[in-house]
Design an enzyme around this catalytic site. Structure first.
Site, short mmCIF file in Angstrom:
data_model
loop_
_atom_site.label_atom_id
_atom_site.label_comp_id
_atom_site.label_asym_id
_atom_site.label_seq_id
_atom_site.Cartn_x
_atom_site.Cartn_y
_atom_site.Cartn_z
N ASN A 1 0.80 -1.26 0.03
CA ASN A 1 -0.15 0.01 -0.12
C ASN A 1 0.62 1.32 0.00
O ASN A 1 0.49 2.61 -0.12
CB ASN A 1 -0.82 0.03 1.10
N GLN B 1 -4.95 -3.75 -1.89
CA GLN B 1 -4.60 -2.81 -2.75
C GLN B 1 -4.52 -3.36 -4.21
O GLN B 1 -4.36 -2.59 -5.42
CB GLN B 1 -3.06 -2.38 -2.66
N SER C 1 -11.18 -5.44 0.71
CA SER C 1 -12.05 -4.33 1.42
C SER C 1 -12.53 -3.40 0.35
O SER C 1 -11.86 -3.22 -0.61
CB SER C 1 -11.03 -3.35 1.98
N ALA C 2 -13.83 -3.13 0.49
CA ALA C 2 -14.75 -2.52 -0.61
C ALA C 2 -14.08 -0.91 -0.68
O ALA C 2 -14.15 -0.56 -1.97
CB ALA C 2 -16.13 -2.46 -0.22
N HIS C 3 -13.69 -0.36 0.44
CA HIS C 3 -13.52 1.18 0.11
C HIS C 3 -12.11 1.36 -0.64
O HIS C 3 -11.72 2.55 -0.64
CB HIS C 3 -13.62 1.85 1.45
N THR D 1 -25.83 -9.42 11.80
CA THR D 1 -26.91 -9.30 10.54
C THR D 1 -26.00 -8.55 9.43
O THR D 1 -25.16 -7.78 9.80
CB THR D 1 -27.76 -8.12 11.04
N CYS E 1 -3.19 5.10 8.09
CA CYS E 1 -3.09 4.68 9.51
C CYS E 1 -2.02 5.12 10.37
O CYS E 1 -2.19 5.02 11.62
CB CYS E 1 -3.33 2.91 9.44
C1 LIG Z 1 -6.64 -0.44 3.90
C2 LIG Z 1 -5.83 -1.63 3.72
C3 LIG Z 1 -6.18 -2.66 5.04
C4 LIG Z 1 -7.11 -2.60 5.92
O1 LIG Z 1 -8.62 -2.41 5.20
P1 LIG Z 1 -9.83 -2.08 5.84
O2 LIG Z 1 -10.97 -2.37 5.15
O3 LIG Z 1 -9.95 -0.42 5.91
O4 LIG Z 1 -9.76 -2.23 7.34
C5 LIG Z 1 -5.26 -3.75 4.98
N1 LIG Z 1 -4.30 -4.05 4.34
C6 LIG Z 1 -3.93 -2.96 3.24
C7 LIG Z 1 -2.83 -3.20 2.54
C8 LIG Z 1 -4.67 -1.90 3.06
O5 LIG Z 1 -4.28 -0.86 2.14
#
Ligand SMILES: *Cc1c(COP(=O)(O)O)cnc(C)c1O
Length: 409
Positions: free
Chosen positions: A180, A208, A227-229, A267, A352
């Site tokens: 990342n 990523q 992760s969706a975001h 849920t 983070c």
């Molecule tokens: C953002 C990220 C995570 C954590 O994902 P979240 O859905 O925000 O908890 C884990 N690993 C990597 C490489 C990330 O970039």
């Protein structure tokens, strides 16, 4: 020194004054922090709206006795299919979580606790996200031991270095697909046979890579977290892909109503899951278009950066996904650069850790000294970034770096 980039501080202030959050977006601000989070694709946001209100499919997907539940359950089913397709997996192998952090916790703790009779050793790398590093650190308090594989000078985990870390007692190996901070790609397909020979389980943090690369190369892994975001979906939802029989073995970390095969009670958030499913479909449909767009922007940004003196690319310029570029500007403090840039949102490491002034653990693991790590920034961009934004950011960065150096002298 501020803890947060000025952009954030500014917009929250104008928020308080001008009211609704929708008015906060600074039209002149340029967002180059896609590795921290991506905007939600507007089509995905529209889909999510269909699962919230009284005229939508708001039911509890676990309500088997009425049509409201069935409609929600059906939406969850299609989303599961979409995410499975993205990961070259079967729908029943997808476990919904609140994000990749939870998926990683379930994968590592769940697998280590399931296999503790077979050994007590875990292998990961120093380049991992905190979710991995802190989960394994917790497992150490429970009697497990961790070895952190060293990357080579380019930030790559080689087969040779991985072999040296593996032991007969190794039960879990966790490696990331795309870093990342530097965008460096790990050749999971080449490493996976080593893990298998050793009899250990392989978990891949694919957060990523999901929106940037085909997941076919990592599909052989036992567990995959996404992760969706980070792929144009909403925050607060993610998935753990758990292969075949391992699903019956994994030790749940959240207990309750027994949803998700008992592996993750709670849920199901239909709107989040439908959003992630739609995002996964768009990623597959737009893979070629998005990749081409981002590659062109990457070349453009590199050309701007290369015109600045005293610049070094962190990690490996070649074995990197386009769209994540970490560079150090000799003699320039990253924090000062970000403050001076104001309207260009970049990061000095992973989001983070940006509340701390500590240098990035990833850059230190690459063998860089503290000065280089503290003078490094990450540019990350994607689907909605424009060439004009890259040009403006490139020019601003050049001007600002030059100005900061002049002051520093
Ligand atoms: C953002 C990220 C995570 C954590 O994902 P979240 O859905 O925000 O908890 C884990 N690993 C990597 C490489 C990330 O970039």
């Amino acid at each position: 020194m501020t803890d947060m980039p000025l952009l954030q501080a500014d917009s929250s202030i104008s928020c308080a004054i001008s009211g609704p959050a929708t008015q906060c977006a600074n039209r002149d601000a340029i967002y180059l922090d896609y590795a921290a989070t991506t905007p939600v694709d507007p089509a995905v946001a529209r889909t999510m709206n269909d699962f919230l209100t009284v005229d939508g499919a708001f039911g509890n997907p676990a309500s088997a006795t009425h049509a409201f539940g069935h409609a929600a359950s059906e939406a969850v089913g299609s989303a599961r299919q979409e995410v499975a397709s993205l990961l070259f997996s079967q729908p029943e192998e997808i476990i919904w979580t609140s994000g990749a952090t939870e998926a990683i916790n379930l994968a590592l703790k769940g697998a280590a606790l399931a296999r503790q009779e077979c050994g007590d050793h875990i292998v990961t790398s120093a380049l991992e996200h905190r979710a991995v590093l802190d989960s394994t650190a917790w497992l150490e308090t429970q009697g497990f031991a961790t070895t952190h594989v060293k990357p080579d000078g380019t930030g790559t985990i080689t087969a040779e270095n991985l072999s040296k870390a593996l032991r007969p007692s190794t039960i879990v190996v966790s490696l990331m697909h795309v870093n990342n901070e530097t965008g460096t790609v790990t050749d999971i397909a080449a490493l996976e046979p080593l893990v298998r020979q050793c009899g250990a389980l392989l978990h891949v943090d694919a957060v990523q890579g999901a929106a940037r690369l085909s997941m076919e190369d990592i599909a052989a892994a036992d567990m995959i977290s996404i992760s969706a975001h980070k792929m144009y979906g909403p925050k607060g939802v993610g998935a753990l892909r758990v292969r075949g029989r391992l699903r019956a073995e994994l030790v749940p970390q959240i207990h309750g109503g027994g949803q998700e095969l008992g592996l993750r009670s709670g849920t199901l958030p239909t709107h989040q899951i439908a959003g992630m499913g739609h995002a996964a479909r768009l990623v597959r449909q737009r893979r070629t278009t998005d990749a081409k767009h981002v590659r062109a922007l990457d070349r453009r940004l590199c050309a701007h950066v290369d015109r600045i003196e005293g610049v070094e690319v962190n990690g490996d310029r070649q074995h990197r996904v386009p769209g994540i570029l970490s560079v150090s500007f000799a003699g320039v403090e990253a924090e000062a650069l970000m403050v001076a840039l104001g309207g260009v949102a970049i990061s000095s490491g992973s989001a983070c850790t940006s509340a701390e002034i500590e240098p990035s653990h990833v850059l230190l693991a690459l063998g860089y000294d503290t000065d280089r790590a503290l003078s490094s920034v990450r540019f990350s961009f994607g689907r909605f970034t424009t060439a004009r934004e890259i040009d403006r950011a490139g020019q601003l960065v050049r001007k600002t770096v030059t100005a900061l150096r002049r002051i520093g002298r």
